[in-house]
Design an enzyme around this catalytic site. Structure first.
Site, PDB file in Angstrom:
ATOM      1  N   ASN A   8     -21.285  -3.851  -7.426  1.00  0.00           N
ATOM      2  CA  ASN A   8     -21.622  -3.833  -6.007  1.00  0.00           C
ATOM      3  C   ASN A   8     -22.680  -2.758  -5.750  1.00  0.00           C
ATOM      4  OD1 ASN A   8     -21.688  -3.460  -3.185  1.00  0.00           O
ATOM      5  ND2 ASN A   8     -19.547  -4.084  -2.973  1.00  0.00           N
ATOM      6  N   GLY A  10     -24.145  -2.080  -3.087  1.00  0.00           N
ATOM      7  CA  GLY A  10     -23.891  -1.396  -1.827  1.00  0.00           C
ATOM      8  C   GLY A  10     -23.082  -0.133  -2.022  1.00  0.00           C
ATOM      9  N   LYS A  11     -22.122  -0.176  -2.938  1.00  0.00           N
ATOM     10  CA  LYS A  11     -21.326   1.016  -3.235  1.00  0.00           C
ATOM     11  C   LYS A  11     -22.203   2.115  -3.828  1.00  0.00           C
ATOM     12  CE  LYS A  11     -16.943  -1.349  -4.232  1.00  0.00           C
ATOM     13  NZ  LYS A  11     -15.870  -1.531  -5.250  1.00  0.00           N
ATOM     14  N   ASP A  60     -11.060   2.109  -6.494  1.00  0.00           N
ATOM     15  CA  ASP A  60     -10.188   1.015  -6.079  1.00  0.00           C
ATOM     16  C   ASP A  60      -9.834   1.260  -4.625  1.00  0.00           C
ATOM     17  OD1 ASP A  60      -8.970  -1.445  -6.891  1.00  0.00           O
ATOM     18  OD2 ASP A  60      -7.033  -0.484  -6.648  1.00  0.00           O
ATOM     19  N   GLY A 173     -15.213  -8.515   3.129  1.00  0.00           N
ATOM     20  CA  GLY A 173     -13.766  -8.408   3.004  1.00  0.00           C
ATOM     21  C   GLY A 173     -13.061  -8.400   4.347  1.00  0.00           C
ATOM     22  N   ASP A 175     -13.394  -6.348   6.787  1.00  0.00           N
ATOM     23  CA  ASP A 175     -14.130  -5.652   7.843  1.00  0.00           C
ATOM     24  C   ASP A 175     -14.040  -6.335   9.213  1.00  0.00           C
ATOM     25  OD1 ASP A 175     -14.800  -3.776   5.982  1.00  0.00           O
ATOM     26  OD2 ASP A 175     -16.935  -4.262   5.911  1.00  0.00           O
ATOM     27  N   HIS A 198     -13.565   4.812   4.393  1.00  0.00           N
ATOM     28  CA  HIS A 198     -12.648   5.390   3.411  1.00  0.00           C
ATOM     29  C   HIS A 198     -13.367   5.750   2.129  1.00  0.00           C
ATOM     30  CE1 HIS A 198     -13.004   1.091   3.217  1.00  0.00           C
ATOM     31  NE2 HIS A 198     -12.385   0.999   2.058  1.00  0.00           N
TER      32      HIS A 198
END
Length: 215
Positions: A8, A10-11, A60, A173, A175, A198
Site C-alpha cells: 500500500n 498510501g501507507k 496491523d 475499508g 472509512d 490511528h
C-alpha cells in the site's frame, strides 16, 4: 534504510510525514490468526526482517466496535471481504453499539535487542533467543528461530469514533462508516485523515523513538 513492508503506497506516503527515509518493500509475510494485533504484526516483522536483512516495520490495524465485544478487531480484513463494510455497520447500529475505535500497531525489527522503554517488546516464544546476533541476522523464514526469537518493538495508535450510515467517497475499508469529530474518514481529505488517524498516531510514536535509536 528503513523498509516498510507493505504493498500500500498510501501507507508509505503517510510514513514519510514522520520518517526521513523509508522505502516500500513488497513481501508476502505470514499473517497468523490471533485475538490481538501485536502478535500478528510482530510475527510479520520477524519474517520481513529475515527477508530484507535490515530494519523493517510492519503494521496491523483493525476496527473495534465496543458494543460487539471488539468485533471485527484483528479479523477486520477478513470480515470486510466476507460480510462487507455496510453489513458490519448495520450490525453495530441495530445493536445500538455505535462507539468504536480504530487501532494500529507498528512492529519494528532490526535483529538487535532493545533498551527498556514504555513501548512493549514482543519476544515471541523465545526459541533460540540465546543465539548469536549474526546467526539470527542470516536466518531465513525456513529456520525455526525466525518464528519466535527476534525481539520486536511495538508502537500503538488509536482514534475514537462511532459507527454511522456510510458517508463519503474517499478513503478505503471501513472509512465510510467511521465518524470522528463529526465527519467520516471517507469525507476527509487524505492529509486531514492522516493527521488524526490511528496509523499516523502509531507512526508519530515510532518516528520519535526511531530518531533516538538512529542517533
Amino acid at each position: 534504510m528503513l523498509s516498510y513492508v507493505t504493498t500500500n503506497e498510501g501507507k508509505v506516503r503517510e510514513a514519510r510525514d514522520y520518517l526521513d527515509a523509508v522505502e516500500s518493500v513488497a513481501f508476502d509475510y505470514t499473517e497468523i490468526q490471533a485475538d490481538e494485533l501485536g502478535p500478528i504484526a510482530a510475527r510479520g516483522a520477524r519474517e520481513a526482517y529475515a527477508h530484507v536483512g535490515g530494519p523493517v516495520i510492519v503494521d496491523d490495524a483493525g476496527l473495534f466496535v465496543e458494543g460487539l465485544g471488539g468485533f471485527p478487531g484483528p479479523y477486520s480484513a477478513y470480515v470486510e471481504e466476507t460480510l462487507g463494510v455496510e453489513r458490519v455497520g448495520e450490525l453495530a447500529r441495530r445493536a445500538g453499539a455505535t462507539r468504536a475505535y480504530f487501532r494500529c500497531v507498528i512492529a519494528y525489527c532490526d535483529g538487535a535487542p532493545f533498551e527498556a522503554t514504555p513501548e512493549p517488546i514482543d519476544y515471541g516464544d523465545r526459541r533460540g533467543h540465546d543465539l548469536a546476533a549474526d546467526e539470527r541476522a542470516t536466518a531465513t523464514t525456513d529456520d525455526a528461530v525466525v518464528a519466535g526469537d527476534l525481539p520486536v518493538r511495538l508502537f500503538e495508535g488509536a482514534v475514537p469514533g462511532r459507527i454511522v450510515e456510510p458517508r463519503g467517497d474517499g478513503g478505503f475499508g471501513y472509512d465510510p462508516i467511521f465518524e470522528h469529530d463529526g465527519r467520516t474518514f471517507a469525507e476527509m481529505a487524505t492529509a486531514e485523515k492522516n493527521a488524526v488517524s490511528h496509523r499516523g498516531r502509531a507512526l508519530a510514536k515510532f518516528g520519535e523513538w526511531y530518531q533516538e535509536r538512529s542517533d
